[in-house]
Write a protein that holds these residues in place. Structure first.
Motif, PDB file in Angstrom:
ATOM      1  N   ARG A  59       0.834  -1.208   0.000  1.00 17.88           N
ATOM      2  CA  ARG A  59       0.000   0.000   0.000  1.00 17.88           C
ATOM      3  C   ARG A  59       0.865   1.254   0.000  1.00 17.88           C
ATOM      4  N   ALA A  60       1.923   1.235   0.795  1.00 21.97           N
ATOM      5  CA  ALA A  60       2.806   2.398   0.877  1.00 21.97           C
ATOM      6  C   ALA A  60       3.440   2.694  -0.481  1.00 21.97           C
ATOM      7  N   GLN A  61       3.888   1.660  -1.164  1.00 15.15           N
ATOM      8  CA  GLN A  61       4.508   1.858  -2.469  1.00 15.15           C
ATOM      9  C   GLN A  61       3.496   2.340  -3.499  1.00 15.15           C
ATOM     10  N   LEU A  62       2.272   1.801  -3.424  1.00 12.46           N
ATOM     11  CA  LEU A  62       1.229   2.234  -4.349  1.00 12.46           C
ATOM     12  C   LEU A  62       0.910   3.707  -4.128  1.00 12.46           C
ATOM     13  N   LEU A  63       0.830   4.105  -2.850  1.00 12.80           N
ATOM     14  CA  LEU A  63       0.569   5.513  -2.549  1.00 12.80           C
ATOM     15  C   LEU A  63       1.697   6.387  -3.060  1.00 12.80           C
ATOM     16  N   LEU A  64       2.933   5.955  -2.851  1.00 14.43           N
ATOM     17  CA  LEU A  64       4.084   6.729  -3.303  1.00 14.43           C
ATOM     18  C   LEU A  64       4.065   6.905  -4.819  1.00 14.43           C
ATOM     19  N   ASN A  65       3.686   5.842  -5.553  1.00 12.06           N
ATOM     20  CA  ASN A  65       3.597   5.927  -7.003  1.00 12.06           C
ATOM     21  C   ASN A  65       2.537   6.929  -7.430  1.00 12.06           C
ATOM     22  N   LYS A  66       1.414   6.971  -6.687  1.00 12.42           N
ATOM     23  CA  LYS A  66       0.342   7.899  -7.021  1.00 12.42           C
ATOM     24  C   LYS A  66       0.758   9.345  -6.778  1.00 12.42           C
ATOM     25  N   LEU A  67       1.569   9.549  -5.722  1.00 12.89           N
ATOM     26  CA  LEU A  67       1.965  10.909  -5.370  1.00 12.89           C
ATOM     27  C   LEU A  67       3.157  11.405  -6.173  1.00 12.89           C
ATOM     28  N   GLY A  68       3.953  10.465  -6.694  1.00 13.17           N
ATOM     29  CA  GLY A  68       5.173  10.871  -7.363  1.00 13.17           C
ATOM     30  C   GLY A  68       6.209  11.385  -6.374  1.00 13.17           C
ATOM     31  N   GLY A  69       6.162  10.857  -5.156  1.00 20.38           N
ATOM     32  CA  GLY A  69       7.064  11.310  -4.097  1.00 20.38           C
ATOM     33  C   GLY A  69       6.287  11.997  -2.994  1.00 20.38           C
ATOM     34  N   LEU A  70       6.807  11.908  -1.771  1.00 16.92           N
ATOM     35  CA  LEU A  70       6.130  12.546  -0.645  1.00 16.92           C
ATOM     36  C   LEU A  70       6.399  14.042  -0.639  1.00 16.92           C
ATOM     37  N   PRO A  71       5.435  14.847  -0.180  1.00 22.40           N
ATOM     38  CA  PRO A  71       5.674  16.289  -0.035  1.00 22.40           C
ATOM     39  C   PRO A  71       6.810  16.533   0.950  1.00 22.40           C
ATOM     40  N   PRO A  72       7.628  17.560   0.714  1.00 27.88           N
ATOM     41  CA  PRO A  72       8.753  17.835   1.614  1.00 27.88           C
ATOM     42  C   PRO A  72       8.323  18.036   3.059  1.00 27.88           C
ATOM     43  N   SER A  73       7.110  18.585   3.280  1.00 25.12           N
ATOM     44  CA  SER A  73       6.667  18.866   4.648  1.00 25.12           C
ATOM     45  C   SER A  73       6.477  17.608   5.468  1.00 25.12           C
TER      46      SER A  73
END
Length: 330
Positions: A59-73
């Motif tokens: 799930r974490a990897q799928l979310l990361l793919n959707k976001l294109g990276g986590l926001p810096p904040s």
């Protein structure tokens, strides 16, 4: 709060243990912040240590793919928040998103626009007082996000989500710059004043405590402008300003860490409570119209629930370790 008065822990068969989601969120933040090779290997060992860990990391990897990276904040807490508090708030937020079904992750577009990409923000249950460059005092309520833009000709705060209290600073006549607050519904220009602004869906609520504020809805003509004086409040959409009424004394109770209810519907009370608590507070229709009165501490929502259950004929059933609360008839 102790799980009493009918409270119990239940999980859907396909739900992932919140503790494991917290760990997945921790790994996701750590790796996104530029981890070492050994950190990646340690994460891989963690994800392969059990089927539940593997599901959470997928799930974490799928979310990361959707976001294109986590926001810096998420990787670097900001705005004078201590590192521990900021990281904990970010982890809680990220774990809550991981708990959602993947089909519900369209919520990211809303979160990105409102909170994580804002200049300044508060976490759920957090309250903060800021002093802007001109010495204007800006108080942010729970789950609030703002952008601040000061130029040579104007001072502007854009409220993306949540609620703020503004005490404008006076500038010398030679360098005077108008002070305004903008939302998606329109602009509020301060005429030397103290006022609060709250976003609620497609409506903005304004209460003026001192001075006056001019409201200009975004999609209405100049004739739709309206000036509110001290002691007045109103709601407006992008097209019109609703009727002006006397400002409720309870409108600023949140600045003292309190939620004041006066014969408030339980459904509305739960909606207010939800603003200060991570997760969901659901009300069974059978008790939605129960009237609630009293002063409740927003800094401790478990205590609020305990007070509610001990005073009114309702029970609070807890699921997902307190992230889902259902209020129903006792």
């Amino acid at each position: 709060m102790a799980e009493a008065h009918g409270m119990q822990r239940l999980r859907k068969p396909d739900a992932i243990d919140p503790r494991i989601l917290d760990e997945a969120a921790e790994w996701l933040m750590q790796l996104s912040a530029g981890a070492r090779v050994e950190d990646h290997r340690a994460c891989e060992r963690w994800s392969q240590s059990s089927p539940e860990h593997a599901r959470a990391w997928a799930r974490a990897q799928l979310l990361l793919n959707k976001l294109g990276g986590l926001p810096p904040s998420l990787a670097m807490p900001t705005l004078n928040r201590t590192p521990d508090a900021g990281r904990r708030a970010a982890l809680t937020k990220l774990a809550a998103i991981l708990a959602l079904a993947p089909a519900s992750w369209g919520i990211w577009s809303v979160l990105q626009a409102q909170d994580w990409m804002a200049d300044y923000s508060t976490a759920v249950g957090e309250r903060r007082v800021m002093h802007l460059a001109d010495n204007t005092e800006l108080t942010l309520n729970t789950a609030t996000a703002v952008d601040v833009r000061f130029t040579a000709t104007q001072r502007n705060v854009r409220l993306r989500s949540g609620e703020i209290l503004v005490q404008t600073a006076h500038e010398a006549a030679a360098v005077y710059r108008p002070f305004s607050v903008n939302t998606l519904q329109g602009q509020m220009e301060a005429l030397g004043t103290r006022f609060s602004v709250r976003l609620d869906g497609d409506t903005t609520h304004l209460a003026v405590l001192e001075g006056a504020v001019r409201i200009t809805p975004d999609r209405a003509g100049t004739g739709a402008q309206q000036v509110l004086r001290a002691g007045q409040q109103a709601s407006f959409t992008d097209k019109a300003v609703a009727g002006v009424t006397d400002a409720d004394d309870a409108v600023l109770a949140w600045t003292q860490g309190m939620l004041v209810a006066d014969k408030m519907r339980l459904a509305d009370f739960a909606a207010e409570l939800s603003r200060y608590r991570s997760g969901i507070v659901h009300v069974d229709p059978a008790v939605a119209d129960v009237r609630v009165s009293g002063a409740y501490p927003v800094g401790d929502t478990d205590q609020e629930l305990a007070m509610l259950v001990s005073t009114y004929p309702v029970d609070a059933v807890t699921r997902m370790r307190g992230r889902w609360i259902t209020l129903l008839a006792r």
